[in-house]
Design an enzyme around this catalytic site. Structure first.
Site, short mmCIF file in Angstrom:
data_model
loop_
_atom_site.label_atom_id
_atom_site.label_comp_id
_atom_site.label_asym_id
_atom_site.label_seq_id
_atom_site.Cartn_x
_atom_site.Cartn_y
_atom_site.Cartn_z
N ARG A 29 0.85 -1.19 0.00
CA ARG A 29 0.00 0.00 0.00
C ARG A 29 0.88 1.23 0.00
NH1 ARG A 29 -4.69 -2.25 -1.64
NH2 ARG A 29 -5.16 -4.10 -0.37
N ILE A 42 15.50 16.40 -19.98
CA ILE A 42 14.29 17.09 -19.51
C ILE A 42 14.50 17.60 -18.09
CG2 ILE A 42 11.93 16.64 -18.74
CD1 ILE A 42 11.46 15.17 -21.33
N SER A 188 29.71 9.50 -13.92
CA SER A 188 29.88 9.03 -12.55
C SER A 188 31.21 8.29 -12.48
CB SER A 188 28.74 8.09 -12.17
OG SER A 188 28.80 6.90 -12.95
N ASP A 257 21.58 15.25 -12.85
CA ASP A 257 20.99 16.17 -13.83
C ASP A 257 21.05 17.61 -13.33
OD1 ASP A 257 20.33 13.96 -15.43
OD2 ASP A 257 18.39 13.72 -14.45
#
Length: 313
Positions: A29, A42, A188, A257
């Protein structure tokens, strides 16, 4: 044409949520989800827009997911160039285990692009006039797009004044660097080790590896993200280390980013290299504070900038 263009060939609708505890074979849940437009370039454009940059986000858009992604970008006032495709833009989703604080990230492959579809992106870049000051190529390539796509883009713009910023991995990164037309690339540590075929346990050998690529004219600058160790910025004559700032980490998603966006914006504003590095590190650190792909805020960047300490190495 915008001063900075980002190209994201494999965008995603990012869905993030949390659950009390991640366990197998049970219904989990979850908390109400957050939705953000995502994909490397983006995310870079979203941060650039918050910084007030004149930018344009170009990407393939397909199906209902693609339409939702475009709407989310419009809500953030990010100018867009859409490349319509028949396939459905992918979703990516992340789940935070509330008990442990661990984040589980699920990244789907993306739609299969036809040659006509990916070629239309290349044609659009070829026809740009004037060309942008900076072009950010960021993220994975979806199925159907050849490994040398980024290399083709770099070759198209190599004779122009556009400065190429590259954040990729694997064969697309290697082939693009071999063109000799990349201004800045942001690996990286794992990506740099894979690219060079070396284990790079210390900063001295990391700097040496970056400078070998620079001496081969594969890039002018290497911005190496080191996770909890911080980051390095390397050129043929300079190298600076920025140790990581101790902040509460909500997620690591989007930090790279934000680093690219901060560096690119600062360089476009003619910051000195060391000052651009400080700004980029502050942007990356600010992204750690927010869940999902919320990314960094300008207020957090400005608050963190004085805390960034760099040293020549």
């Amino acid at each position: 044409m915008a001063a900075i263009v980002t190209l994201t060939m494999n965008p995603a609708l990012d869905v993030s949520t949390s659950t009390p505890h991640v366990t197998p074979s049970h219904k989990l849940r979850c908390a109400p989800p957050q939705h953000h437009a995502g994909g490397g370039g983006i995310n870079v454009a979203r941060v650039l827009r918050r910084l007030g940059a004149d930018c344009l986000a170009a990407y393939p858009r397909g199906g209902g997911t693609g339409s939702t992604l475009a709407q989310l970008l419009a809500q953030e006032d990010v100018p867009q160039h859409l490349i319509d495709i028949e396939g459905e833009t992918r979703e990516s989703f992340s789940v935070v285990d509330q008990r442990s604080g661990e984040e589980f990230r699920f990244v789907l492959p993306g739609p299969n692009l036809t040659q006509r579809e990916w070629q239309s992106a290349l044609t659009w870049l070829t026809d740009l006039s004037p060309t942008p000051g900076y072009l950010v190529l960021s993220g994975s390539l979806p199925p159907g797009v050849p490994d040398d796509f980024y290399a083709q883009v770099v070759c198209v713009l190599k004779a122009s004044t556009t400065r190429i910023v590259l954040d990729a991995s694997g064969a697309p990164l290697r082939l693009a660097l071999q063109t000799g037309g990349v201004h800045l690339f942001k690996p990286s540590l794992r990506e740099l080790e894979e690219l060079t075929g070396q284990v790079l346990p210390e900063n001295a050998v990391r700097i040496a590896a970056a400078r070998r690529l620079i001496s081969q004219q594969q890039a002018a600058w290497v911005a190496l993200s080191l996770g909890e160790e911080g980051a390095l910025l390397v050129s043929d004559q300079h190298a600076w280390l920025a140790p990581a700032i101790d902040v509460p980490v909500a997620t690591t998603t989007g930090a790279g980013d934000s680093f690219v966006a901060g560096l690119t914006w600062a360089f476009s504003q003619h910051f000195a290299a060391e000052d651009a590095f400080v700004f980029g590190v502050a942007a990356a650190t600010a992204a750690l504070l927010n869940p999902g792909t919320t990314l960094c805020t300008t207020a957090d960047i400005e608050r963190l900038r004085p805390m960034v300490r760099i040293q020549a190495v």
